[in-house]
Design a protein around this motif. Structure first.
Motif, short mmCIF file in Angstrom:
data_model
loop_
_atom_site.label_atom_id
_atom_site.label_comp_id
_atom_site.label_asym_id
_atom_site.label_seq_id
_atom_site.Cartn_x
_atom_site.Cartn_y
_atom_site.Cartn_z
N THR A 1 0.97 10.41 4.28
CA THR A 1 0.36 10.45 2.96
C THR A 1 -1.11 10.85 3.10
O THR A 1 -1.90 10.06 3.60
N PRO A 2 -1.50 12.06 2.69
CA PRO A 2 -2.86 12.52 2.93
C PRO A 2 -3.92 11.60 2.31
O PRO A 2 -4.96 11.35 2.91
N SER A 3 -3.64 11.05 1.11
CA SER A 3 -4.65 10.25 0.42
C SER A 3 -5.00 8.97 1.15
O SER A 3 -5.99 8.31 0.84
N GLU A 4 -4.16 8.56 2.12
CA GLU A 4 -4.43 7.32 2.84
C GLU A 4 -5.51 7.48 3.90
O GLU A 4 -6.08 6.50 4.36
N HIS A 5 -5.75 8.69 4.34
CA HIS A 5 -6.69 8.94 5.45
C HIS A 5 -6.37 8.07 6.65
O HIS A 5 -7.24 7.50 7.26
N LYS B 1 8.90 8.67 1.70
CA LYS B 1 7.91 9.22 2.64
C LYS B 1 8.51 9.48 4.01
O LYS B 1 8.19 10.48 4.66
N ASP C 1 0.82 -1.20 0.00
CA ASP C 1 0.00 0.00 0.00
C ASP C 1 0.85 1.26 0.00
O ASP C 1 0.56 2.24 -0.69
#
Lengths: 71, 646
Positions: free
Chosen positions: B326-330, B214, B204
């Motif tokens: 990572t913002p898109s991972e919530h 990251k 992921d």
């Protein structure tokens, strides 16, 4: 000690593997997004069954070798 | 955090595991004929079994949860607990120390101390060890029951008692053999249960290279994830992903706050050798092996999986950090839990705050006792709270806590990635790690109590049936004491910290006593006893005189006077161990030279290196399985791993 631990390990993981394979069919497909769209239950279930069978095979071969040695 | 729903398959997996471990206990019952069968497994177990049990006994729930937590907090440097600490110590145990443990008439580590020195040292060691195992298992149980309560909504008392009863059933029936055999099963359970979670997490996050990128972002702004409190603090981009470079840059250049000397000497030498070479909990596994060569192979076999274990226990923590950035991972790191009573207080603060209260964030932070995320708290002010029920509001406040609950990281990943089925497997793995740790503590406690305290001081010269009866009864007592310790830990957090602190003091100098005892025949019993006491005193004094940055004087140290401030608690800990070891070593040496020997060369045969005939290698052992050769090969591998992640 009289018990070969590979038997219980083999039986248990085969059983758990089968349970995972069952889960892969009964699970709500909507849950698949959790595991990134991979049907991880099916893959890992099959792997665990194979692992369990390997353990059983090793235990069985050790038993056979011991019997042969005793003769 | 809402709790996870388990399906019937999850329960089926949990139940099959439980049935199998209890079944193993019952299957072994008929082999338990004497106290030595029960407490020492009759020395009949093959090396691969004792080897896997050796790491499994150490791999309790605290290790699993704690190492993942450290992986998140400190990154790959946590691997030093394995690559600098455990592996060399395990090889040293196999090659140099096992011959004395296994070859002497000793049935336990404290008994070795009696044979080598005298009753005083044994008494001190066995008493502290017995109390320590009970508290260690209690602390671990408390942590697990809390985690299960938070994440699954299981009742704290119920999970505590059910888990304990399962352990009781199989240890009571099959003694040490049962504990060792189930530990092997638990070893595979833990590995196979967590491997898919780590795989999914790594996939992921985009693989190792993407994770590195990251983590470099995290290293530039560690405060954004609450990893450090100082908002201006930055680290070099490799701080979370290089094992050595940040360490060589000094204590302020790595998130652990440790310098390389404290790492290598304090952790690598003193603490790790002290744990792996003298702690009866692990050494007992090797002593149960069927012969000397199996006993020496035990730590070697254990070292192989141990070397790659960081993938299973440390990598998930790093993955969690990578996901959180990572913002898109919530995904966010689980926030530190606020006690219900404090949450209620915070709810009242928010409800009664005037509109546009500029001090709202500070007031809520004062009520919860935690740092808060300003934006999330401000969003609740200005009448926004009026439309929420108390329950909703308190969960919003809980979510606004800025501090992280690192211990919850591993379960938060399980929750994120596991569908029903795999979920049951991962939870079973967690329970397995908990049970293996607890069974390890209970069996070690059992043996030390029966042989080193009961038989030695309370009731010598009784029949073997009597000691067998005692051993069985103490299994029950040991588990009840652990449960009591778990409740104690849940109620008196601070008292627990003090107890752990005291054990740290006792353990730090211990390796010096063993090192001199095993390799220097001139070491005397006066030297050993007073050296050990002085070493323990040194740790206590060192702790009273130093502190780590950011802590107030008190339980964290410095309560007498502050002579020195360390950059982190870990650095303080490593240096404490170094000093305690040094004092114990020098004093044991000095006192031994100025007192006369109490044991003759003949009495020390088999107990001291220079007076023990060299072990002839069994001709049937393959050359690569001989301890010295296999150990050297493993050390080379260990160095290579260190270089790869340099």
């Amino acid at each position: 000690m009289g018990l070969d631990i590979r038997y219980p390990i083999g039986y248990m993981f085969s059983l758990v593997g089968v349970l995972l394979v069952i889960a892969s069919f009964t699970d709500d497909p909507a849950q698949l997004h959790r595991s990134l769209g991979i049907n991880i239950n099916l893959i890992w279930g099959v792997f665990l069954v194979l692992f369990g069978l390997c353990m059983l095979l090793m235990a069985w071969r050790a038993k056979k070798a011991e019997k042969a040695a005793r003769k | 955090m809402e709790s996870i729903q388990l399906g019937w398959i999850d329960y089926a997996i949990l139940l099959s595991y439980t049935a199998f471990v209890i079944g193993i206990g019952f299957a072994l019952k008929r082999y338990m004929k004497s106290s030595s069968d029960y407490l020492m497994s009759g020395r009949s177990i093959p090396a691969w079994v004792t080897g896997l049990a050796f790491i499994s006994a150490n791999l309790g729930a605290l290790e699993l949860v704690g190492m993942t937590a450290s992986g998140a907090k400190y990154g790959i440097a946590t691997c030093h607990f394995y690559w600098v600490g455990a592996i060399p110590a395990m090889i040293f145990l196999a090659v140099f120390m096992m011959p004395f443990y296994y070859g002497s008439r000793a049935r336990s580590v404290p008994e070795y101390l009696k044979l080598r020195f005298d009753e005083r040292t044994r008494c001190f060691n066995s008493l502290t060890f017995a109390v320590m195992t009970v508290f260690a298992s209690g602390i671990s149980m408390n942590a697990l029951a809390k985690l299960l309560h938070l994440l699954l909504g299981w009742d704290y008392n119920l999970s505590l008692w059910i888990c304990s009863v399962v352990v009781l059933l199989y240890v009571l029936k099959g003694g040490l053999t049962s504990a060792i055999y189930t530990e092997v099963l638990q070893f595979f359970m833990i590995v196979l249960g967590f491997a898919p979670v780590v795989y999914l997490g790594l996939k992921d996050v985009g693989g190792w290279e993407a994770l590195k990128v990251k983590l470099a972002i995290v290293a530039a702004h560690p405060a954004s994830l609450g990893l450090v409190t100082d908002v201006h603090k930055t680290f070099a981009s490799n701080a979370w992903t290089s094992a050595w470079k940040p360490l060589l840059g000094g204590a302020s250049a790595n998130p652990m706050g440790v310098d390389w000397f404290a790492m290598i000497f304090g952790l690598g030498f003193v603490l790790s050798f002290g744990y792996w070479c003298t702690n009866f909990l692990v050494v007992q596994r090797a002593m149960a092996a069927k012969n000397m060569s199996a006993a020496r192979r035990t730590p070697i076999i254990a070292a192989i999986p141990k070397m790659i274990f960081p993938i299973l226990v440390i990598l998930p923590g790093m993955i969690a950090i990578g996901l959180a950035v990572t913002p898109s991972e919530h995904y966010r790191l689980p926030p530190a839990r606020v006690a219900d009573s404090l949450l209620a207080k915070a709810v009242q603060v928010v409800r009664h705050a005037p509109a546009n209260d500029p001090a709202l964030v500070q007031e809520v932070a004062a009520a919860t006792g935690k740092r808060m995320i300003p934006a999330s708290v401000e969003a609740l002010g200005g009448g926004a709270a009026a439309s929420l029920t108390d329950t909703q509001l308190s969960s919003r406040i809980q979510d606004a806590v800025a501090e992280n609950d690192y211990d919850g990281v591993i379960l938060s990943l399980v929750k994120k990635y596991c569908p029903t089925g795999l979920l049951g497997l991962a939870l079973t793995a967690l329970l397995a790690s908990f049970m293996s740790g607890m069974a390890g503590n209970v069996t070690a406690f059992n043996t030390v109590w029966t042989y080193d305290l009961y038989q030695a001081y309370l009731a010598p010269n009784k029949s073997d049936e009597h000691y067998m009866w005692m051993a069985r009864s103490v299994t029950v007592v040991g588990i009840l004491l652990s449960i009591a310790a778990a409740y104690f830990a849940s109620r008196y957090n601070n008292a627990m910290d003090v107890i752990q602190l005291v054990f740290g003091f006792v353990n730090a100098p211990l390796f010096a006593t063993f090192l001199l005892g095993m390799f220097w025949k001139r070491a005397t019993s006066h030297g050993a006893f007073f050296g050990l006491i002085a070493g323990t005193g040194t740790s206590a004094l060192f702790h009273a005189l130093t502190i780590s940055a950011g802590n107030a004087p008190g339980i964290k140290g410095g309560y007498l006077h502050i002579l020195y401030t360390f950059p982190s608690e870990m650095a303080q800990n490593f240096w404490l161990a170094t000093f305690a070891f040094g004092v114990c070593f020098v004093l044991t040496l000095g006192i031994s030279l100025s007192t006369s020997r109490t044991k003759t060369d003949d009495e020390l045969k088999g107990l001291v290196y220079s007076l023990t005939p060299k072990i002839k290698e069994d001709e049937s052992t393959a050359w690569y399985m001989r301890p010295a050769i296999a150990g050297s090969l493993l050390l080379v591998c260990c160095v290579i791993i260190n270089l790869i992640f340099w």
